[in-house]
Design a protein around this motif. Structure first.
Motif, PDB file in Angstrom:
ATOM      1  N   GLY A  31       0.820  -1.215   0.000  1.00  0.00           N
ATOM      2  CA  GLY A  31       0.000   0.000   0.000  1.00  0.00           C
ATOM      3  C   GLY A  31       0.848   1.256   0.000  1.00  0.00           C
ATOM      4  N   GLN A  32       1.910   1.259   0.798  1.00  0.00           N
ATOM      5  CA  GLN A  32       2.829   2.411   0.817  1.00  0.00           C
ATOM      6  C   GLN A  32       3.485   2.604  -0.547  1.00  0.00           C
ATOM      7  OE1 GLN A  32       2.030   4.360   3.624  1.00  0.00           O
ATOM      8  NE2 GLN A  32       4.191   4.824   3.374  1.00  0.00           N
ATOM      9  N   LEU A  33       3.857   1.498  -1.181  1.00  0.00           N
ATOM     10  CA  LEU A  33       4.463   1.564  -2.506  1.00  0.00           C
ATOM     11  C   LEU A  33       3.492   2.185  -3.512  1.00  0.00           C
ATOM     12  CD1 LEU A  33       6.854   0.725  -4.368  1.00  0.00           C
ATOM     13  CD2 LEU A  33       5.639  -1.428  -4.708  1.00  0.00           C
ATOM     14  N   ALA A  34       2.235   1.764  -3.462  1.00  0.00           N
ATOM     15  CA  ALA A  34       1.234   2.324  -4.369  1.00  0.00           C
ATOM     16  C   ALA A  34       0.988   3.804  -4.073  1.00  0.00           C
ATOM     17  CB  ALA A  34      -0.076   1.538  -4.243  1.00  0.00           C
ATOM     18  N   TRP A  35       0.962   4.167  -2.801  1.00  0.00           N
ATOM     19  CA  TRP A  35       0.708   5.563  -2.408  1.00  0.00           C
ATOM     20  C   TRP A  35       1.852   6.472  -2.853  1.00  0.00           C
ATOM     21  CZ3 TRP A  35      -3.146   8.468  -0.551  1.00  0.00           C
ATOM     22  CH2 TRP A  35      -2.818   9.706  -0.002  1.00  0.00           C
ATOM     23  N   GLU A  36       3.092   6.046  -2.593  1.00  0.00           N
ATOM     24  CA  GLU A  36       4.253   6.884  -2.920  1.00  0.00           C
ATOM     25  C   GLU A  36       4.490   6.992  -4.418  1.00  0.00           C
ATOM     26  OE1 GLU A  36       7.577   5.479  -0.680  1.00  0.00           O
ATOM     27  OE2 GLU A  36       6.656   6.004   1.235  1.00  0.00           O
ATOM     28  N   SER A  37       4.067   5.978  -5.175  1.00  0.00           N
ATOM     29  CA  SER A  37       4.262   6.039  -6.623  1.00  0.00           C
ATOM     30  C   SER A  37       3.111   6.754  -7.326  1.00  0.00           C
ATOM     31  CB  SER A  37       4.411   4.626  -7.199  1.00  0.00           C
ATOM     32  OG  SER A  37       3.194   3.918  -7.071  1.00  0.00           O
ATOM     33  N   LYS A  38       2.081   7.156  -6.541  1.00  0.00           N
ATOM     34  CA  LYS A  38       0.903   7.835  -7.100  1.00  0.00           C
ATOM     35  C   LYS A  38       0.306   7.020  -8.249  1.00  0.00           C
ATOM     36  CE  LYS A  38       2.420  12.417  -5.760  1.00  0.00           C
ATOM     37  NZ  LYS A  38       3.821  12.405  -5.446  1.00  0.00           N
ATOM     38  N   ALA A  39       0.066   5.738  -7.959  1.00  0.00           N
ATOM     39  CA  ALA A  39      -0.348   4.795  -8.985  1.00  0.00           C
ATOM     40  C   ALA A  39      -1.781   5.001  -9.455  1.00  0.00           C
ATOM     41  CB  ALA A  39      -0.190   3.365  -8.464  1.00  0.00           C
ATOM     42  N   GLY A  40      -2.620   5.631  -8.679  1.00  0.00           N
ATOM     43  CA  GLY A  40      -4.032   5.757  -9.052  1.00  0.00           C
ATOM     44  C   GLY A  40      -4.780   4.491  -8.672  1.00  0.00           C
ATOM     45  N   LYS A  41      -6.079   4.469  -8.964  1.00  0.00           N
ATOM     46  CA  LYS A  41      -6.894   3.322  -8.562  1.00  0.00           C
ATOM     47  C   LYS A  41      -6.531   2.061  -9.338  1.00  0.00           C
ATOM     48  CE  LYS A  41     -10.849   5.969  -7.014  1.00  0.00           C
ATOM     49  NZ  LYS A  41     -12.268   6.281  -7.213  1.00  0.00           N
ATOM     50  N   PHE A  42      -6.431   2.169 -10.651  1.00  0.00           N
ATOM     51  CA  PHE A  42      -6.114   0.985 -11.448  1.00  0.00           C
ATOM     52  C   PHE A  42      -4.687   0.515 -11.188  1.00  0.00           C
ATOM     53  CE2 PHE A  42      -4.639  -1.064 -15.390  1.00  0.00           C
ATOM     54  CZ  PHE A  42      -5.517  -2.142 -15.393  1.00  0.00           C
ATOM     55  N   GLY A  43      -3.762   1.441 -11.080  1.00  0.00           N
ATOM     56  CA  GLY A  43      -2.379   1.073 -10.793  1.00  0.00           C
ATOM     57  C   GLY A  43      -2.232   0.400  -9.441  1.00  0.00           C
ATOM     58  N   THR A  44      -2.964   0.901  -8.449  1.00  0.00           N
ATOM     59  CA  THR A  44      -2.947   0.279  -7.126  1.00  0.00           C
ATOM     60  C   THR A  44      -3.513  -1.126  -7.199  1.00  0.00           C
ATOM     61  OG1 THR A  44      -3.168   2.427  -6.065  1.00  0.00           O
ATOM     62  CG2 THR A  44      -3.752   0.505  -4.745  1.00  0.00           C
ATOM     63  N   PHE A  45      -4.593  -1.305  -7.962  1.00  0.00           N
ATOM     64  CA  PHE A  45      -5.170  -2.636  -8.138  1.00  0.00           C
ATOM     65  C   PHE A  45      -4.157  -3.583  -8.773  1.00  0.00           C
ATOM     66  CE2 PHE A  45      -7.311  -5.597 -11.058  1.00  0.00           C
ATOM     67  CZ  PHE A  45      -7.976  -6.368 -10.126  1.00  0.00           C
ATOM     68  N   VAL A  46      -3.462  -3.134  -9.790  1.00  0.00           N
ATOM     69  CA  VAL A  46      -2.475  -3.975 -10.473  1.00  0.00           C
ATOM     70  C   VAL A  46      -1.315  -4.303  -9.538  1.00  0.00           C
ATOM     71  CG1 VAL A  46      -0.799  -4.035 -12.364  1.00  0.00           C
ATOM     72  CG2 VAL A  46      -3.103  -3.178 -12.766  1.00  0.00           C
ATOM     73  N   ILE A  47      -0.864  -3.341  -8.754  1.00  0.00           N
ATOM     74  CA  ILE A  47       0.225  -3.587  -7.803  1.00  0.00           C
ATOM     75  C   ILE A  47      -0.201  -4.632  -6.780  1.00  0.00           C
ATOM     76  CG2 ILE A  47       1.543  -2.575  -5.910  1.00  0.00           C
ATOM     77  CD1 ILE A  47       1.708  -0.001  -7.586  1.00  0.00           C
ATOM     78  N   PHE A  48      -1.398  -4.471  -6.207  1.00  0.00           N
ATOM     79  CA  PHE A  48      -1.873  -5.448  -5.237  1.00  0.00           C
ATOM     80  C   PHE A  48      -2.088  -6.812  -5.883  1.00  0.00           C
ATOM     81  CE2 PHE A  48      -2.706  -2.015  -2.272  1.00  0.00           C
ATOM     82  CZ  PHE A  48      -2.455  -2.635  -1.062  1.00  0.00           C
ATOM     83  N   LEU A  49      -2.609  -6.837  -7.101  1.00  0.00           N
ATOM     84  CA  LEU A  49      -2.831  -8.103  -7.786  1.00  0.00           C
ATOM     85  C   LEU A  49      -1.512  -8.822  -8.030  1.00  0.00           C
ATOM     86  CD1 LEU A  49      -4.940  -9.939  -9.171  1.00  0.00           C
ATOM     87  CD2 LEU A  49      -4.432  -8.722 -11.281  1.00  0.00           C
ATOM     88  N   GLY A  50      -0.533  -8.102  -8.510  1.00  0.00           N
ATOM     89  CA  GLY A  50       0.742  -8.723  -8.833  1.00  0.00           C
ATOM     90  C   GLY A  50       1.560  -9.116  -7.621  1.00  0.00           C
ATOM     91  N   LEU A  51       1.601  -8.268  -6.607  1.00  0.00           N
ATOM     92  CA  LEU A  51       2.476  -8.525  -5.470  1.00  0.00           C
ATOM     93  C   LEU A  51       1.805  -9.317  -4.350  1.00  0.00           C
ATOM     94  CD1 LEU A  51       4.309  -5.093  -5.221  1.00  0.00           C
ATOM     95  CD2 LEU A  51       5.113  -7.196  -6.276  1.00  0.00           C
ATOM     96  N   ALA A  52       0.498  -9.235  -4.243  1.00  0.00           N
ATOM     97  CA  ALA A  52      -0.183  -9.909  -3.139  1.00  0.00           C
ATOM     98  C   ALA A  52      -0.910 -11.188  -3.569  1.00  0.00           C
ATOM     99  CB  ALA A  52      -1.167  -8.950  -2.480  1.00  0.00           C
ATOM    100  N   PHE A  53      -0.854 -11.540  -4.827  1.00  0.00           N
ATOM    101  CA  PHE A  53      -1.580 -12.710  -5.312  1.00  0.00           C
ATOM    102  C   PHE A  53      -1.061 -14.004  -4.694  1.00  0.00           C
ATOM    103  CE2 PHE A  53      -2.782 -15.899  -8.541  1.00  0.00           C
ATOM    104  CZ  PHE A  53      -4.152 -15.684  -8.522  1.00  0.00           C
ATOM    105  N   GLY A  54       0.220 -14.069  -4.405  1.00  0.00           N
ATOM    106  CA  GLY A  54       0.792 -15.268  -3.803  1.00  0.00           C
ATOM    107  C   GLY A  54       0.268 -15.546  -2.405  1.00  0.00           C
ATOM    108  N   MET A  55      -0.178 -14.512  -1.715  1.00  0.00           N
ATOM    109  CA  MET A  55      -0.722 -14.693  -0.366  1.00  0.00           C
ATOM    110  C   MET A  55      -2.078 -15.398  -0.394  1.00  0.00           C
ATOM    111  SD  MET A  55       0.060 -11.071   1.363  1.00  0.00           S
ATOM    112  CE  MET A  55       1.377 -10.086   0.716  1.00  0.00           C
ATOM    113  N   LEU A  56      -2.751 -15.333  -1.517  1.00  0.00           N
ATOM    114  CA  LEU A  56      -4.069 -15.932  -1.634  1.00  0.00           C
ATOM    115  C   LEU A  56      -4.020 -17.441  -1.400  1.00  0.00           C
ATOM    116  CD1 LEU A  56      -7.019 -15.322  -2.306  1.00  0.00           C
ATOM    117  CD2 LEU A  56      -6.466 -15.771  -4.694  1.00  0.00           C
ATOM    118  N   GLY A  57      -2.976 -18.092  -1.855  1.00  0.00           N
ATOM    119  CA  GLY A  57      -2.839 -19.536  -1.645  1.00  0.00           C
ATOM    120  C   GLY A  57      -2.733 -19.895  -0.180  1.00  0.00           C
TER     121      GLY A  57
END
Length: 70
Positions: A31-57
């Motif tokens: 979340g901090q990474l998305a906030w500091e990079s000013k990713a926007g809503k879609f960019g934040t979604f993509v960051i969380f999808l890519g980096l946090a997807f492994g936690m889903l398992g």
């Protein structure tokens, strides 16, 4: 015995609580990474999808184990 727990209880605590807490910390970092990079809503979604997807398992495994035990 360590702190009054046997090996199985200590391993369960470390795996479930310890890794769970670490995962929450990782979500904070993402979340901090998305906030500091000013990713926007879609960019934040993509960051969380890519980096946090492994936690889903790990979460799915815990839920499946809980459902099978009941």
């Amino acid at each position: 015995m360590m702190f009054g727990f046997n090996e199985e209880q200590f391993a369960w605590f470390g795996l479930t609580i310890g890794v769970g807490a670490f995962m929450l910390y990782m979500l904070f970092i993402i979340g901090q990474l998305a906030w500091e990079s000013k990713a926007g809503k879609f960019g934040t979604f993509v960051i969380f999808l890519g980096l946090a997807f492994g936690m889903l398992g790990f979460v799915a495994k815990a839920i499946i184990q809980w459902l099978l035990e009941t």
